[in-house]
Motif scaffolding. Sequence first.
Motif, PDB file in Angstrom:
ATOM      1  N   PRO A   1       0.815  -1.219   0.000  1.00 45.13           N
ATOM      2  CA  PRO A   1       0.000   0.000   0.000  1.00 45.13           C
ATOM      3  C   PRO A   1       0.850   1.271   0.000  1.00 45.13           C
ATOM      4  N   ILE A   2       0.314   2.294  -0.631  1.00 42.33           N
ATOM      5  CA  ILE A   2       0.959   3.607  -0.698  1.00 42.33           C
ATOM      6  C   ILE A   2       0.517   4.423   0.519  1.00 42.33           C
ATOM      7  N   ASN A   3       1.440   5.124   1.108  1.00 39.10           N
ATOM      8  CA  ASN A   3       1.123   5.996   2.230  1.00 39.10           C
ATOM      9  C   ASN A   3       0.081   7.015   1.793  1.00 39.10           C
ATOM     10  N   LEU A   4      -0.905   7.240   2.626  1.00 41.31           N
ATOM     11  CA  LEU A   4      -1.990   8.149   2.244  1.00 41.31           C
ATOM     12  C   LEU A   4      -1.487   9.568   1.959  1.00 41.31           C
ATOM     13  N   MET A   5      -0.395   9.985   2.576  1.00 40.61           N
ATOM     14  CA  MET A   5       0.140  11.317   2.316  1.00 40.61           C
ATOM     15  C   MET A   5       0.624  11.432   0.865  1.00 40.61           C
ATOM     16  N   LEU A   6       1.142  10.346   0.321  1.00 45.18           N
ATOM     17  CA  LEU A   6       1.580  10.357  -1.083  1.00 45.18           C
ATOM     18  C   LEU A   6       0.387  10.246  -2.021  1.00 45.18           C
ATOM     19  N   SER A   7      -0.530   9.341  -1.718  1.00 43.28           N
ATOM     20  CA  SER A   7      -1.646   9.112  -2.629  1.00 43.28           C
ATOM     21  C   SER A   7      -2.600  10.305  -2.667  1.00 43.28           C
ATOM     22  N   PHE A   8      -2.825  10.958  -1.534  1.00 43.52           N
ATOM     23  CA  PHE A   8      -3.710  12.122  -1.520  1.00 43.52           C
ATOM     24  C   PHE A   8      -2.970  13.406  -1.904  1.00 43.52           C
ATOM     25  N   GLY A   9      -1.651  13.389  -1.853  1.00 41.17           N
ATOM     26  CA  GLY A   9      -0.866  14.580  -2.173  1.00 41.17           C
ATOM     27  C   GLY A   9      -0.693  14.823  -3.660  1.00 41.17           C
ATOM     28  N   THR A  10      -1.183  13.917  -4.447  1.00 41.90           N
ATOM     29  CA  THR A  10      -1.027  14.040  -5.893  1.00 41.90           C
ATOM     30  C   THR A  10      -2.333  14.529  -6.516  1.00 41.90           C
ATOM     31  N   ASP A  11      -2.234  15.301  -7.579  1.00 37.46           N
ATOM     32  CA  ASP A  11      -3.427  15.775  -8.277  1.00 37.46           C
ATOM     33  C   ASP A  11      -4.033  14.686  -9.135  1.00 37.46           C
TER      34      ASP A  11
END
Length: 178
Positions: free
Chosen positions: A141-151
């Motif tokens: 799984p990808i850290n939510l900070m990375l996944s939500f930090g992208t447009d």
Amino acid sequence: MNETKLIADLEEINRHVDNDKKLPGAKNIYLAAGWFSDTQEVLLKDAFIQLSANPTIAHIHVPLLHQYGGMALGDANSEPDFEWGAMTYKADIKAIDNSDLTVAIFEAEDADTGTAMELGYSVASNTPVVSVFSGNIDQHPINLMLSFGTDAHITSTAELANYDFFDITPNKYMGKLI
């Protein structure tokens, strides 16, 4: 990992880019990606190839090609001094500031912390981010900070060749989160 060869490969790819096929208003991008494992090297090189073929991209800034003093972190510079670190950091930040957008490449199995920082800085400075999350994002799984930090995100570097960087449309992250 062979940084010298990777740098030479990227420079060779860049020599063969057909700038006549670039569209008016094509974007300048900052390519955030690690190169600290064989997989990260492959992803960086492939992303560079695909982006070079994209007519909506005018220029690709690859930090590895712009290290302070012309010396990348690696065998020849395995213990960088403070000056090298500070100046490399400042050059990377300025390159993000000078770019229209950031493309961040993450290997799901081993997300690079430097790339994560570059994504965070891009978000904080209102620079749009398109991320590639490569690998098994359900098993790793990808850290939510990375996944939500992208447009917007995609799951393959191959998609970069045809991605419309004139119209970055947010999309829903579909993998598992941590």
